[in-house]
Design an enzyme around this catalytic site. Structure first.
Site, PDB file in Angstrom:
ATOM      1  N   HIS A 136      38.050 -20.666 -34.255  1.00  0.00           N
ATOM      2  CA  HIS A 136      36.941 -21.213 -35.041  1.00  0.00           C
ATOM      3  C   HIS A 136      37.395 -21.528 -36.462  1.00  0.00           C
ATOM      4  CE1 HIS A 136      34.097 -20.012 -31.915  1.00  0.00           C
ATOM      5  NE2 HIS A 136      33.124 -20.584 -32.598  1.00  0.00           N
ATOM      6  N   HIS A 188      35.719 -11.309 -35.357  1.00  0.00           N
ATOM      7  CA  HIS A 188      37.124 -11.352 -35.756  1.00  0.00           C
ATOM      8  C   HIS A 188      37.342 -10.413 -36.931  1.00  0.00           C
ATOM      9  CE1 HIS A 188      38.803 -14.558 -33.280  1.00  0.00           C
ATOM     10  NE2 HIS A 188      37.664 -15.210 -33.424  1.00  0.00           N
TER      11      HIS A 188
END
Length: 523
Positions: A136, A188
């Site tokens: 991302h 993350h």
């Protein structure tokens, strides 16, 4: 038969020592402590920052960094005249997905653990992919930096300073929302996001300095040039590292490799003297190298939805035909020992037919799945979903947390201290439980069997029954992974190559035949 899935990168150390080449295992063991050490500060940051509005904002913002969003957005650039930008974004996103996927499958590093983090996401399968680096963030950073480069170039000299500042600020906000959102949402860690950002910046520089050179090398040469380009991508697919867990990074890399092949083959085809599009456009000057300014007209408003319908129809027809027709061919190839099997994919000799697959694509959803996805969003009423446990690894953490909480309560109620000897070696017992759970998972045991295995730690009295019921409920709620078939790889490659061709050439031919011909520089 489907089997229980567990977080990518969270199995026992022995699994990775036995599965990975030595150099990859050494790298993983070197980086893993850093990744694991980030979980406590991430959990503290999340607990301090959580708010309903931010949950929804960052969960929805994450959709603007997904493969699906970019794959829907990119064809529109080609249909509205922004060809140079469309080609650049295809290169940026494909490179980001392919390179980050290769790194992920080499290192096999997990995401931050949940709990203690809460995963705030609109995707129930996000944890099936490794964490390092953040794709991302790679995509968002590369797109934002490239757009800022365009805004600071001669192409945007007509913009006022105020407008340019507004666009640049919006792009920085976009990149920050994606990058920080991955931390806020518990998807993350800091290392994942920093590495993803650096990778995105590197890919942007490569595109700025070499992207158009590669494009002209492909289109200005003989047919050997696009064929060499395709062979390089085929080699990249073939040599993509085998992951230690069932991770979808390889599938995404195949899809974007197909898009690259389709787009660049189309541009080479357009320049050939007898190309259908060149013959049709008798009244339009072909400006292949220079993207013109699109004309805002009723033709443009029709081209976009029509192009989307064409691509969806093409994919809906081609994919099931390939899944039905390829297995017999693959069995012949396998019989001749010419097949190239991959781990976690069934070989053609191991199945008769490929059943209808649902939600099997991380890049573009199947049309049959869109209704359910829209229904999911409506049921949320704009709220993000906070998921945890999302996998077997998460489930084991939840069980350990609840078990230790019950032991502390018993200790306090008995007038003792909160120190419990059993808690001291909880991690070592969890490792042995993890190994047993992994063996049972590979044997396709039921959720109750998994719960029974986990119960081998010591619970006392009525706590044992409570714990058993909790485990059955927790493990039963974990998403199941479907069987994957070898023909899906070549099917995905062919389908996405076709999507690239339709976006650049096929749809333009249809537009011209229907009197919706392209504006200046659309090609």
């Amino acid at each position: 038969m489907s089997q229980k899935q567990q977080d990518a990168g969270t199995r026992h150390y022995d699994h990775y020592a036995a599965t990975l080449p030595k150099w990859r295992y050494i790298l993983r063991q070197w980086v893993l402590p850093l990744v694991r050490a980030e979980t406590p500060p991430l959990a503290k940051m999340q607990s301090l920052a959580r708010a309903p509005f931010l949950d929804s904002y960052f969960a929805f913002a994450a959709n603007l960094g997904t493969h699906t969003f970019f794959m829907i957005f990119l064809p529109v650039l080609f249909w509205c005249g922004y060809n140079e930008y469309g080609r650049a974004l295809v290169n940026l996103l494909a490179a980001g997905v392919i390179v980050s996927g290769i790194i992920k499958d080499i290192l096999c590093l997990p995401r931050p653990m949940s709990p203690p983090l809460q995963r705030i996401t609109m995707s129930g399968s996000a944890a099936l992919e490794y964490g390092f680096p953040s794709t991302h963030t790679t995509n968002a950073m590369s797109v934002a930096l490239y757009a800022i480069h365009i805004l600071n170039s001669e192409a945007a000299e007509g913009l006022s300073p105020t407008a340019r500042m507004a666009w640049v600020s919006t792009l920085y906000l976009y990149a920050f929302s994606i990058a920080f959102g991955r931390l806020y949402c518990g998807m993350h860690g800091f290392t994942d996001v920093v590495a993803g950002g650096l990778l995105g910046a590197l890919i942007t520089q490569v595109q700025i300095h070499f992207g158009e050179r590669l494009y002209h090398w492909i289109i200005d040469g003989s047919i050997l040039h696009p064929l060499i380009y395709m062979l390089v991508l085929f080699f990249t697919i073939r040599t993509h590292p085998e992951p230690a867990d069932d991770c979808p990074c390889f599938d995404d890399s195949v899809a974007f490799s197909g898009v690259l092949i389709g787009v660049n083959w189309s541009y080479w085809r357009i320049l050939q003297p007898h190309a259908l599009l060149r013959l049709l456009l008798t009244r339009t000057t072909l400006e292949i190298q220079n993207a013109g300014v699109p004309l805002i007209s009723w033709q443009t408003l029709i081209r976009i939805p029509l192009g989307v319908i064409i691509i969806v129809a093409y994919r809906s027809v081609t994919k099931p035909l390939l899944l039905r027709g390829l297995p017999p061919l693959f069995r012949v190839i396998e019989h001749l020992d010419l097949d190239l099997p991959r781990r976690y994919f069934l070989r053609a000799s191991q199945y008769r037919t490929v059943p209808r697959l649902h939600r099997d694509d991380n890049v573009l959803p199947n049309p049959s799945d869109v209704g359910q996805m829209i229904g999911d969003v409506r049921r949320r009423r704009g709220r993000a979903i906070s998921i945890g446990p999302q996998s077997m690894a998460d489930a084991r953490e939840v069980i350990a947390y609840r078990r230790d909480a019950r032991r502390r309560e018993r200790s306090l109620s008995a007038g003792g201290t909160t120190r419990n000897p059993a808690h001291t070696d909880a991690r070592s017992r969890e490792s042995s439980i993890e190994a047993r759970l992994h063996r049972r998972t590979l044997s396709n045991e039921s959720a109750f069997s998994l719960a029974s295995a986990a119960e081998e730690d010591e619970e006392e009295g009525s706590d044992a029954e409570v714990a058993a019921n909790e485990r059955v409920a927790i493990f039963s709620a974990i998403p199941r992974i479907r069987i994957r078939y070898d023909v899906e790889v070549i099917t995905k490659l062919i389908v996405y190559t076709g999507i690239g061709w339709w976006a650049v050439e096929g749809c333009i031919v249809v537009f011209e035949c229907l009197g919706l011909g392209p504006a200046r520089g659309l090609i």
